[in-house]
Design an enzyme around this catalytic site. Sequence first.
Site, mmCIF file in Angstrom:
data_model
loop_
_atom_site.group_PDB
_atom_site.id
_atom_site.type_symbol
_atom_site.label_atom_id
_atom_site.label_comp_id
_atom_site.label_asym_id
_atom_site.label_seq_id
_atom_site.Cartn_x
_atom_site.Cartn_y
_atom_site.Cartn_z
ATOM 1 N N ILE A 190 -86.075 7.260 -46.843
ATOM 2 C CA ILE A 190 -85.125 6.231 -46.462
ATOM 3 C C ILE A 190 -85.021 5.244 -47.613
ATOM 4 C CG2 ILE A 190 -85.475 6.490 -43.976
ATOM 5 C CD1 ILE A 190 -87.321 4.119 -43.982
ATOM 6 N N ASP A 191 -83.924 4.523 -47.667
ATOM 7 C CA ASP A 191 -83.676 3.602 -48.773
ATOM 8 C C ASP A 191 -84.755 2.525 -48.862
ATOM 9 O OD1 ASP A 191 -81.338 4.962 -49.302
ATOM 10 O OD2 ASP A 191 -80.072 3.555 -48.189
ATOM 11 N N ARG A 192 -84.895 1.960 -50.050
ATOM 12 C CA ARG A 192 -85.897 0.913 -50.276
ATOM 13 C C ARG A 192 -85.741 -0.233 -49.283
ATOM 14 N NH1 ARG A 192 -86.107 -3.817 -53.522
ATOM 15 N NH2 ARG A 192 -83.995 -3.418 -54.277
ATOM 16 N N ARG A 205 -74.564 4.082 -44.434
ATOM 17 C CA ARG A 205 -73.953 2.981 -45.170
ATOM 18 C C ARG A 205 -72.535 3.332 -45.611
ATOM 19 N NH1 ARG A 205 -78.340 1.614 -49.673
ATOM 20 N NH2 ARG A 205 -76.956 -0.187 -50.002
#
Length: 303
Positions: free
Chosen positions: A137-139, A237
């Site tokens: 998953i994204d930072r 997103r």
Amino acid sequence: MNTPPTLWEYRLQPEDSGHKYLSILLHKFHFSAKLLQRLKQGERVWVNGKFSYLTARGKEGDMLSLQLFSEEEASIPGEDLALDILYEDDYLLAVNKPVGQVVHPNRRYPTNTLGNAVIGHWERKGENRLYRPIHRIDRNTSGVVVIAKNQFAHQQLAWQLERGHIHKRYHGFVEGVVQENQGAIDDSIGFAPNSFIKRQINPDGMSARTLFRVLHRYTSATFLEFILETGRTHQIRVHCEGFGHPLIGDDLYGGTKTLFDRHALHSSMYAFLHPATGLPIVIRAPFPKDLRGLIIKLRDFEI
């Protein structure tokens, strides 16, 4: 501390009689060709306590034992970092990743990553393992990340992931009021021009499907639940920007940071079948403090 398993065992059922052990492992348990090849090297297969070849044929009641697990040298350094463990056994580790931490070390973030924290955790337990996250998953996305603790578990979950048998659920806050109570976004995703990071909706890109459901409507925002049927980079997103409701705080994809300084997205749930038992496992991660604070802000606007 639990002693890690040394053997994977299976007692043959009536429908297995007459079949090669190789065929049973391949078709019934979805062993990869790479894992089967590894089992052929050295004495790693026993039937009823005696060495056997995978090409031998079995019969009902045989106890097939495999040496799947071995000591491994970690490829990244361990660090003594905080780790919010949601679940752990001999096959899997599930954690609640905090905002701001990347899943795997890279040139920009060589230390203080989730990978460094996990390896450090295992080192303190006296366990030598490779770091094998099932997904990333994204930072700046918080929530569930599942890590396989051995090659067998990784291969089994990768098989489930490829076939859509793993269910991932996210929660997010988007700008504007979404009118539909639920829906599906089926827009392909590709790279944005002149960027190695940003994605965009592109008919020539990779197919992507996101299901959404409205959980609450605020004055100028909407709380949504997302279910991913594919796993493209930045999928939620990009899809939120594409249907006119970017995630709050996501300035890379059309959102603003007036209320929140990161994209308001949380990996809430990860459900799959346990690689060893076949039983369903559901991992849930509670909302982080900053998202709970965002809810309070959005409610204040309604008063």
